[in-house]
Design an enzyme around this catalytic site. Structure first.
Site, PDB file in Angstrom:
ATOM      1  N   TYR A  54       2.665 -21.220  50.865  1.00 50.13           N
ATOM      2  CA  TYR A  54       3.478 -22.235  50.206  1.00 50.13           C
ATOM      3  C   TYR A  54       4.326 -23.036  51.182  1.00 50.13           C
ATOM      4  CZ  TYR A  54       8.043 -19.740  50.156  1.00 50.13           C
ATOM      5  OH  TYR A  54       9.232 -19.143  50.501  1.00 50.13           O
ATOM      6  N   LYS A  82      14.820 -27.623  52.798  1.00 52.29           N
ATOM      7  CA  LYS A  82      13.436 -27.988  52.470  1.00 52.29           C
ATOM      8  C   LYS A  82      13.390 -28.935  51.273  1.00 52.29           C
ATOM      9  CE  LYS A  82      11.569 -25.687  49.422  1.00 52.29           C
ATOM     10  NZ  LYS A  82      10.857 -24.467  49.166  1.00 52.29           N
ATOM     11  N   CYS A 129      15.061 -22.875  51.224  1.00 52.94           N
ATOM     12  CA  CYS A 129      15.019 -23.615  49.956  1.00 52.94           C
ATOM     13  C   CYS A 129      15.799 -24.936  49.983  1.00 52.94           C
ATOM     14  CB  CYS A 129      15.601 -22.765  48.827  1.00 52.94           C
ATOM     15  SG  CYS A 129      15.380 -20.991  49.016  1.00 52.94           S
ATOM     16  N   GLU A 155       4.288 -27.102  51.512  1.00 47.20           N
ATOM     17  CA  GLU A 155       5.505 -27.883  51.281  1.00 47.20           C
ATOM     18  C   GLU A 155       5.786 -28.818  52.460  1.00 47.20           C
ATOM     19  OE1 GLU A 155       7.831 -24.830  48.268  1.00 47.20           O
ATOM     20  OE2 GLU A 155       8.366 -24.787  50.380  1.00 47.20           O
ATOM     21  N   CYS A 198      17.897 -19.208  52.844  1.00 47.86           N
ATOM     22  CA  CYS A 198      17.755 -20.117  51.703  1.00 47.86           C
ATOM     23  C   CYS A 198      18.623 -21.357  51.892  1.00 47.86           C
ATOM     24  CB  CYS A 198      18.146 -19.383  50.416  1.00 47.86           C
ATOM     25  SG  CYS A 198      18.286 -20.471  49.004  1.00 47.86           S
ATOM     26  N   HIS A 238       8.236 -35.289  22.724  1.00 49.16           N
ATOM     27  CA  HIS A 238       7.272 -36.353  22.943  1.00 49.16           C
ATOM     28  C   HIS A 238       7.942 -37.616  23.432  1.00 49.16           C
ATOM     29  CE1 HIS A 238       3.444 -38.329  22.334  1.00 49.16           C
ATOM     30  NE2 HIS A 238       4.073 -39.325  21.730  1.00 49.16           N
ATOM     31  N   GLU A 260       4.800 -31.040  26.681  1.00 55.55           N
ATOM     32  CA  GLU A 260       4.386 -30.766  25.297  1.00 55.55           C
ATOM     33  C   GLU A 260       2.950 -30.247  25.236  1.00 55.55           C
ATOM     34  OE1 GLU A 260       4.025 -34.225  22.614  1.00 55.55           O
ATOM     35  OE2 GLU A 260       3.960 -35.503  24.391  1.00 55.55           O
TER      36      GLU A 260
HETATM   37  C1  LIG Z   1      11.022 -22.738  54.753  1.00 53.99           C
HETATM   38  C2  LIG Z   1      11.389 -21.791  53.636  1.00 53.99           C
HETATM   39  C3  LIG Z   1      11.435 -22.257  52.353  1.00 53.99           C
HETATM   40  C4  LIG Z   1      11.764 -21.403  51.311  1.00 53.99           C
HETATM   41  N1  LIG Z   1      11.800 -21.898  50.057  1.00 53.99           N
HETATM   42  C5  LIG Z   1      12.115 -21.089  49.021  1.00 53.99           C
HETATM   43  C6  LIG Z   1      12.185 -21.606  47.704  1.00 53.99           C
HETATM   44  O1  LIG Z   1      11.929 -22.774  47.458  1.00 53.99           O
HETATM   45  N2  LIG Z   1      12.532 -20.752  46.712  1.00 53.99           N
HETATM   46  C7  LIG Z   1      12.818 -19.438  46.941  1.00 53.99           C
HETATM   47  O2  LIG Z   1      13.127 -18.716  46.006  1.00 53.99           O
HETATM   48  N3  LIG Z   1      12.755 -18.925  48.193  1.00 53.99           N
HETATM   49  C8  LIG Z   1      12.414 -19.714  49.231  1.00 53.99           C
HETATM   50  N4  LIG Z   1      12.378 -19.206  50.501  1.00 53.99           N
HETATM   51  C9  LIG Z   1      12.633 -17.766  50.699  1.00 53.99           C
HETATM   52  C10 LIG Z   1      14.128 -17.463  50.698  1.00 53.99           C
HETATM   53  O3  LIG Z   1      14.785 -18.278  51.631  1.00 53.99           O
HETATM   54  C11 LIG Z   1      14.340 -15.990  51.035  1.00 53.99           C
HETATM   55  O4  LIG Z   1      13.576 -15.204  50.151  1.00 53.99           O
HETATM   56  C12 LIG Z   1      15.795 -15.574  50.910  1.00 53.99           C
HETATM   57  O5  LIG Z   1      16.609 -16.353  51.749  1.00 53.99           O
HETATM   58  C13 LIG Z   1      15.945 -14.091  51.281  1.00 53.99           C
HETATM   59  O6  LIG Z   1      17.286 -13.723  51.267  1.00 53.99           O
HETATM   60  P1  LIG Z   1      17.782 -12.471  52.114  1.00 53.99           P
HETATM   61  O7  LIG Z   1      19.176 -12.219  51.712  1.00 53.99           O
HETATM   62  O8  LIG Z   1      16.812 -11.379  52.015  1.00 53.99           O
HETATM   63  O9  LIG Z   1      17.708 -12.931  53.642  1.00 53.99           O
HETATM   64  P2  LIG Z   1      18.275 -14.195  54.386  1.00 53.99           P
HETATM   65  O10 LIG Z   1      18.647 -15.280  53.473  1.00 53.99           O
HETATM   66  O11 LIG Z   1      17.298 -14.488  55.461  1.00 53.99           O
HETATM   67  O12 LIG Z   1      19.634 -13.676  55.025  1.00 53.99           O
HETATM   68  C14 LIG Z   1      19.664 -12.748  56.055  1.00 53.99           C
HETATM   69  C15 LIG Z   1      20.886 -13.006  56.896  1.00 53.99           C
HETATM   70  O13 LIG Z   1      21.094 -11.920  57.786  1.00 53.99           O
HETATM   71  C16 LIG Z   1      21.553 -12.424  59.025  1.00 53.99           C
HETATM   72  N5  LIG Z   1      21.295 -11.412  60.046  1.00 53.99           N
HETATM   73  C17 LIG Z   1      20.103 -11.023  60.548  1.00 53.99           C
HETATM   74  N6  LIG Z   1      20.293 -10.007  61.426  1.00 53.99           N
HETATM   75  C18 LIG Z   1      21.621  -9.768  61.474  1.00 53.99           C
HETATM   76  C19 LIG Z   1      22.417  -8.830  62.172  1.00 53.99           C
HETATM   77  N7  LIG Z   1      21.890  -7.923  62.977  1.00 53.99           N
HETATM   78  N8  LIG Z   1      23.755  -8.869  61.997  1.00 53.99           N
HETATM   79  C20 LIG Z   1      24.331  -9.785  61.156  1.00 53.99           C
HETATM   80  N9  LIG Z   1      23.613 -10.673  60.445  1.00 53.99           N
HETATM   81  C21 LIG Z   1      22.274 -10.661  60.592  1.00 53.99           C
HETATM   82  C22 LIG Z   1      20.759 -13.703  59.194  1.00 53.99           C
HETATM   83  O14 LIG Z   1      21.384 -14.560  60.110  1.00 53.99           O
HETATM   84  C23 LIG Z   1      20.739 -14.251  57.778  1.00 53.99           C
HETATM   85  O15 LIG Z   1      21.812 -15.117  57.549  1.00 53.99           O
HETATM   86  C24 LIG Z   1      12.069 -20.042  51.571  1.00 53.99           C
HETATM   87  C25 LIG Z   1      12.027 -19.568  52.881  1.00 53.99           C
HETATM   88  C26 LIG Z   1      11.699 -20.429  53.903  1.00 53.99           C
HETATM   89  C27 LIG Z   1      11.662 -19.912  55.313  1.00 53.99           C
END
Ligand SMILES: Cc1cc2nc3c(=O)[nH]c(=O)nc-3n(C[C@H](O)[C@H](O)[C@H](O)COP(=O)(O)OP(=O)(O)OC[C@H]3O[C@@H](n4cnc5c(N)ncnc54)[C@H](O)[C@@H]3O)c2cc1C
Length: 551
Positions: A255, A128, A125, A259, A120, A514, A519
């Protein structure tokens, strides 16, 4: 939904989970479906008692290994993205000792790179939306002419300034996230986590034991293996290009594809979107799908529907051609795939330890985010439930309460609002018309499709579409959809009303602000359609019968 359990013993239950690799019996999952008359508390209690009994039963038959009396941490979290940070921070606030591991920072994710903050903040997010802001100016320059603005020369955009400023902001944010963790007393470990056994995590060769392990490793973009796929970029790379694409093919109708189409189009690239289906945004309300594609086309984006790329070819001049089932489109500087993401579950040690996964690699969890192994939990995109940041936050927060506050808490997936930051953007909450018909049968639909005040002077063909989907029997608003300027901001406010189960009468009783577009949501008077699955009631008039039949 938070549920409080009165018995104080429950805290001990969670803390005393035993280190056994027992797949969670499927009756835990099926039990709930057969227990609708049970109160939630009753089910929660039953669930955790069952889970404990299972574990205890296996403890006796285990191979005699000593149960550790002390762990390094109460919770070890793998992955410091939205879900992992939220769960860890809340757990620490509830008094648990917590460690979290995360890969080293990079704007592009890989098996070995990531960064505190996760997708994110670093590749989703936030960057982007910054690029969306950058790209919106061109439309605003066009709009401004009708309001009397004249420019001596065409406004110029400097790509490298945008990317440098965006990257500086990401560095700032990852630093803030690190501080949030450290200030909460969490041990932050840089490196790749891998599960060794139900209570042990290996981070680059160093072992840590924990009473509970949380997997919150998210997902990564996936490019299908077609000839020439090595020339394609994914969303990580698209957010960090060294130069602006002159002409870009974006493959995908979801989406993220829309975007990025808006971003590059707004920044004056020529944009072609290739989608396998007839329409964009599968799963969204049909009216919204049609409306957004029409509006984006008016802004110069070319949609190639039912056209799937089969190969990417590189010419001697360096330009790329996309060969599809319908022909070949030439002259692209970039080809981007936005066709899906895969959970990061490879090489995590999950199979060995007994964590169950779906065919696409997502971790299977129950309603409390518990995996098949009692001491291992998973939240966020890695579980492929609803892949959005606020949902990952909700799941992480609920888990921390479940484990460390004696408050078994299920994430509540009803009426989750969401947005698409396309141009124009979309906001939605609740059911689409199609889902509402399936679930409720008889529904009333109110729509508005209008030219906003701003477009009267700008002279641009911008319009706004709004829709309310109601249960015919109760008058409750089941779904609310909007495509047009400020839709995400507007829908966030109305989401409270939909979540609260308010009726159309409540909307009608609300005074509008308004003059706004918003609205319209409180002044929709005449239904556009009445859809009836049940036979028309006695009192139904001729026009009502016609409307019910959709004519
Ligand atoms: C282009 C794009 C736009 C988006 N826009 C939106 C939006 O506008 N609104 C919205 O709500 N959501 C959006 N999302 C979705 C949102 O980013 C994800 O749903 C959210 O980040 C999920 O969080 P998470 O904690 O599951 O995983 P992540 O945020 O992906 O975090 C996982 C973390 O684990 C780490 N990791 C992976 N494997 C290991 C390992 N073995 N050891 C240690 N660390 C590890 C990764 O490096 C990462 O930092 C978007 C996604 C993308 C790709």
């Amino acid at each position: 939904m938070a549920t409080s359990v009165t018995t104080p013993k429950l805290t001990t239950t969670f803390y005393n989970r035993l280190p056994i690799t027992v797949p969670l019996s499927s009756h835990f999952l099926s039990l709930q479906n057969t227990l609708t008359p049970f109160s939630h508390n009753c089910f929660s209690l039953l669930y955790f008692q069952c889970r404990r009994r299972h574990v205890a039963a296996r403890a006796k038959s285990d191979n005699g290994a000593e149960l550790p009396s002390h762990y390094d941490f109460d919770l070890f979290t793998i992955g410091a993205g939205s879900g992992g940070v939220r769960a860890s921070r809340f757990a620490a606030n509830f008094g648990a000792s917590v460690a979290i591991c995360e890969l080293p920072f990079s704007t592009i994710s890989s098996e070995t790179t990531g960064g505190v903050g996760g997708t994110c903040v670093l590749r989703g997010c936030v960057p982007k939306k910054l690029l969306v802001y950058a790209s919106k100016f061109s439309h605003e320059f066009d709009e401004s002419n009708g309001f009397g603005w004249k420019y001596g020369t065409e406004p110029q955009h400097d790509w490298s300034t945008l990317i440098a400023n965006k990257n500086a902001e990401l560095q700032r944010l990852t630093g803030i996230y690190k501080n949030i963790l450290i200030n909460a007393g969490i041990t932050l470990i840089e490196g790749r986590g891998k599960i060794v056994d139900p209570h042990t995590v290996d981070v680059d060769g160093k072992l840590y034991s924990a009473r509970h392990i949380l997997i919150s490793v998210g997902g990564r973009p996936f490019i299908p293996d077609i000839p020439g796929s090595e020339y394609a970029i994914d969303s990580d790379a698209a957010l960090d290009l060294p130069s602006k694409p002159e002409k870009i093919a974006i493959v995908g109708g979801g989406y993220i594809a829309l975007e990025f189409a808006g971003i590059f189009s707004g920044l004056t690239s020529e944009v072609h979107v290739f989608i396998r289906q007839k329409k964009v945004l599968r799963g969204f309300d049909e009216d919204i799908r049609d409306f957004v594609a029409e509006q984006m086309s008016l802004r110069g984006i070319e949609f190639h529907t039912e056209e799937s790329p089969q190969a990417i070819l590189k010419s001697t001049d360096g330009s790329l051609s996309v060969k599809t089932n319908k022909g070949t489109v030439d002259g692209f500087s970039h080809v981007m795939f936005a066709t899906g993401r895969r959970p990061n579950t490879k090489n995590l040690g999950l199979e060995k330890v007994g964590v169950k996964m779906t065919k696409n690699g997502a971790i299977e969890v129950d309603e409390y985010s518990g995996t098949a192994v009692p001491s291992i939990w998973a939240v966020g995109d890695v579980t492929d439930r609803i892949n959005l940041t606020p949902v990952a936050l909700m799941e992480g927060g609920a888990l921390a309460k479940t484990l460390f506050q004696a408050e078994p808490t299920k994430p509540d997936y009803s009426a989750v609002p969401s947005a698409v930051f396309s141009q124009p953007p979309i906001g939605q909450v609740g059911l689409s018309e199609e889902q509402a018909i399936q679930e409720y049968g008889d529904i009333d639909v109110f729509t508005a499709n209008f030219r906003p005040l701003k477009a009267t002077l700008s002279g641009l063909p911008d319009r706004i579409f709004m829709k309310l989907v109601l249960c015919a029997k109760t008058n409750k608003v089941l779904g609310l959809h909007m495509c047009g300027e400020d839709a995400p901001e507007i829908v966030q406010g109305f989401a409270v009303a939909v979540k609260a189960g308010l009726t159309k009468a409540d909307f009608d009783a609300t005074v509008g602000v308004h003059p706004t577009a918003a609205e319209e949501f409180v002044t929709l008077r005449t239904p556009t359609r009445k859809i009836r699955k049940s036979p028309p009631s006695e009192g139904m008039t001729g026009p009502e019968v016609k409307a019910a039949a959709g004519v």
